[in-house]
Design an enzyme around this catalytic site. Structure first.
Site, PDB file in Angstrom:
ATOM      1  N   CYS A  72     -13.377 -28.757   7.034  1.00 50.61           N
ATOM      2  CA  CYS A  72     -12.105 -28.510   6.666  1.00 50.61           C
ATOM      3  C   CYS A  72     -11.130 -29.329   6.581  1.00 50.61           C
ATOM      4  O   CYS A  72     -10.823 -30.114   7.360  1.00 50.61           O
ATOM      5  CB  CYS A  72     -11.647 -27.357   7.757  1.00 50.61           C
ATOM      6  N   ASP A 119       0.902  -1.340  -0.015  1.00 52.26           N
ATOM      7  CA  ASP A 119       0.085   0.026  -0.104  1.00 52.26           C
ATOM      8  C   ASP A 119       0.841   1.388  -0.104  1.00 52.26           C
ATOM      9  O   ASP A 119       2.419   1.247   0.162  1.00 52.26           O
ATOM     10  CB  ASP A 119      -0.920  -0.143   1.033  1.00 52.26           C
ATOM     11  N   ASP A 174      -7.800  -7.519   0.452  1.00 55.25           N
ATOM     12  CA  ASP A 174      -6.906  -7.636   1.302  1.00 55.25           C
ATOM     13  C   ASP A 174      -7.707  -7.295   2.777  1.00 55.25           C
ATOM     14  O   ASP A 174      -8.560  -6.707   2.563  1.00 55.25           O
ATOM     15  CB  ASP A 174      -5.529  -6.819   1.225  1.00 55.25           C
ATOM     16  N   CYS A 212      -7.181 -28.584  11.497  1.00 54.34           N
ATOM     17  CA  CYS A 212      -8.339 -29.205  11.445  1.00 54.34           C
ATOM     18  C   CYS A 212      -8.305 -30.776  11.385  1.00 54.34           C
ATOM     19  O   CYS A 212      -8.821 -31.677  11.817  1.00 54.34           O
ATOM     20  CB  CYS A 212      -9.709 -28.707  10.513  1.00 54.34           C
ATOM     21  N   HIS A 216      -5.511 -21.874  10.247  1.00 51.80           N
ATOM     22  CA  HIS A 216      -6.807 -22.049   9.914  1.00 51.80           C
ATOM     23  C   HIS A 216      -7.429 -21.051   9.201  1.00 51.80           C
ATOM     24  O   HIS A 216      -8.409 -21.117   8.216  1.00 51.80           O
ATOM     25  CB  HIS A 216      -7.811 -22.532  11.198  1.00 51.80           C
ATOM     26  N   CYS A 224      -7.690 -28.220   6.389  1.00 55.04           N
ATOM     27  CA  CYS A 224      -6.578 -27.729   6.885  1.00 55.04           C
ATOM     28  C   CYS A 224      -5.744 -28.395   7.669  1.00 55.04           C
ATOM     29  O   CYS A 224      -6.285 -29.386   8.356  1.00 55.04           O
ATOM     30  CB  CYS A 224      -6.695 -26.176   7.144  1.00 55.04           C
TER      31      CYS A 224
END
Lengths: 419, 419
Positions: free
Chosen positions: B359, B91, B321, B364, B390, B361
């Site tokens: 999930c 930015d 974002d 999880c 996560h 991931c």
């Protein structure tokens, strides 16, 4: 006996072999990282596995307070609670309780103390320490001992040693009567079979035919985190005795002999690193080692620097633990082949070399000293994570190299001390 | 043009394609995790790669203060400094500077402000913001804009928009004159060829023939952390313009039109999520999108919840974002297919289910809610790490699923809006 040491090679006083536990074999001599609350601070269990950690230490005092023993027990024991199916060791809580100097009261029965968190009153006895450790379910558990303060006069050192011996006998008695209550033992709850689907793309899925993409959760509230295998029924923990005796070699000899008389599958040297000079630590360790059985595991508690762990492994110690690599890492103190590095120093601000050019860890392969220095100076969480990974790697690599050194030139007495 | 959008499929207003940057292609619509100080808090770059992150955001204001632009530049730019060879966006610093309400003074020339760290005085102008961002070397950099406060009256909103437009023209002028000064561009330093040996066993090695094992460091003080490939010479960054105009749709239309007249390879919608109601955000986004070129990337700054990013991607936004997934994670707030979970709650203390049973991931798949709750309650570092993994996975999976939904039923105007 559920825990034993298989010595495969010796070199001088050093021995290389395998510690056989209900949760797998551990190459020895071994350094055990400290996972106080069921977690090595900042490091996921995946990363510990990748680093080659085969045994972790948990702190009974801390786990007893948070999340509490009943919670861990109901979750199937510490292995399952923290999702770690390699070996675990818990200390007895004694060392931590004794460091609560102003919050404890010792009697022959046990120790009354107040929690460092909220001041709530608690009581630990040999029996209670056994109950807790059986319920936590580590592979190796430790007798509840009194860690003799330093300095202590002869009378005090003897009285403390005698107390530890009486407690050791009570620990063994309780353990023998309750050892099958371990969560993964004969009374273990049945492990769930189902896996969560590994290849799942994500946490949510959309119906591709719908005009509006909507969450179509594949929720299954009863899905376990992952399948879990318990050791064979009948396996039990190994309860280790602890040698005390202050800084008196004769008391140490007597403590060793009488602890061996009680009979344990392994022996620890406790009561060191309590403020005494390093040379004294070394003298006590070396003299005590002479009195421990050659064929059983020897565990030196709470030691030490990389140089010290290498030195004591050469002297015949099989197991060591210390918070130094992890705690120092969180304070920006890193161990390298070129010596200690305090990464906060401005001299590293634009240093694009690896932290340790001789190191093959994930951190040294990827990041520069400048980046590590920036993360530390900016108080970024990642600093603690990366520094810990490196320091643990350094300690584990030190032990790996030492094991290779022992195995490189076996001497003739290998068969004599092997079991 | 160094950054462009290749639109491959559309579905309604939504588009799926690839953002082409000097450091690789990025599947769009994309959610960009925020790595304020050159690090997504607590998460190693390896893990970000594994999560499938293709573009990260860095904050110019923070990097300017720590470690400083000259340091990053001398280290070869932000990519190399943080060891990240995928795409980056910075930015302009404007949003952060404007949030220093009591520490800044705005003039036509730029903004005088004091550091939130030590109160030291600094000055940012369009030219300075460009110089900094060129030296940091992200693939996409942002024009220096004034983020209009909310609420703002009509006169104030117009004055602020006019200032942003004057600054946008100055940004473009400076950028065109200096764009080849990017660290990895035509003047890039030569990347080192040597690798640190990957298979290295550890940080130290012993001489196995010696009677005493000794450190035999394979030190090579000049060893780089790893080889580095720069984009082809001549590649430059993409400077995006930012549409302002407060909460007035007509001012937003005018801002869009006049920013497009200046001419940029991509356009952002700024000045939202500044305290206005969510419905107003939505109205302004939808009306502004109509005025942005169909064939160029559209970036909605600082938005939002999982539902919002899915909604705005459907409306034709290509890039978003937000600190929400990472910041919420560190506060124990987790996004799941069953809704938000505040993991600190006692109800999870003995819940052995995965955080999100739907999930896939790492977290999880391995850990229970009970363990995550314990880590959070005990203030363990690992709580922040696992929760962040996560939540990032959840956001990235949401966008992956949305891209699949767009591609599942392409409609006929794909060719019309493609470039």
């Amino acid at each position: 006996m559920s825990v034993r040491l298989k010595i495969e090679v010796t070199r001088g006083a050093a021995r290389a072999g395998k510690l056989i536990t209900p949760h797998g074999e551990v190459e020895t001599p071994v350094f055990m990282p400290v996972g106080t609350l069921g977690s090595v601070k900042g490091i996921s269990q995946d990363v510990l596995e990748e680093l080659g950690v085969e045994i972790l230490l948990g702190n009974t005092y801390h786990l007893y307070l948070r999340p509490g023993v009943e919670t861990v027990r109901q979750m199937g024991g510490l292995h399952r609670f923290m999702s770690w199916d390699r070996a675990l060791l818990t200390d007895s809580g004694g060392f931590q309780v004794f460091s609560l100097t102003d919050l404890r009261k010792v009697s022959d029965e046990g120790v009354a103390f107040r929690s460092h968190l909220d001041g709530s009153p608690h009581f630990l006895s040999p029996e209670k320490a056994m109950e807790i450790q059986i319920w936590l379910g580590a592979d190796i558990i430790m007798a509840f001992d009194e860690c003799t303060e330093y300095p202590a006069d002869a009378r005090r050192a003897r009285a403390s040693m005698e107390l530890t011996l009486r407690w050791a006998a009570r620990c063994k008695k309780y353990f023998e009567e309750h050892k099958f209550e371990v969560p993964w033992g004969g009374k273990a709850r049945v492990a769930p079979d189902a896996f969560v689907q590994e290849g799942s793309a994500g946490c949510s899925s959309f119906d591709t035919q719908s005009a509006e993409p909507r969450l179509a959760g594949r929720a299954n509230a009863s899905a376990p985190t992952r399948a879990w295998s318990s050791p064979a029924n009948g396996a039990t923990q190994g309860l280790f005795g602890i040698v005390q005796g202050g800084m008196d070699v004769e008391l140490r000899r007597e403590s060793a002999a009488r602890t061996i008389d009680i009979g344990f599958p392994g022996y620890a040297i406790g009561g060191l690193s309590v403020g005494e000079p390093r040379e004294l630590t070394r003298d006590i360790v070396l003299s005590t080692l002479e009195h421990l059985p050659a064929g059983q595991p020897r565990y030196l508690m709470g030691v030490g620097t990389p140089e010290e762990i290498a030195q004591y492994a050469q002297a015949g110690v099989d197991m060591m633990d210390c918070v130094l690599p992890t705690r120092a890492a969180r304070h920006g103190l890193l161990f390298t082949s070129e010596g200690k590095v305090s990464i906060k120093q401005a001299r590293y601000a634009r240093d694009e070399n690896a932290l340790d050019p001789a190191c093959g860890c994930r951190v040294c392969r990827r990041y520069s000293r400048a980046y590590l220095r920036h993360l530390y100076a900016a108080n970024e969480l990642l600093a603690q994570v990366l520094n810990t990974v490196h320091n643990l790697h350094y300690y584990l690599a030190t032990m790996r190299t030492l094991r290779a050194w022992i195995r490189a030139e076996p001497d003739s007495d290998a068969k004599v001390t092997g079991v």
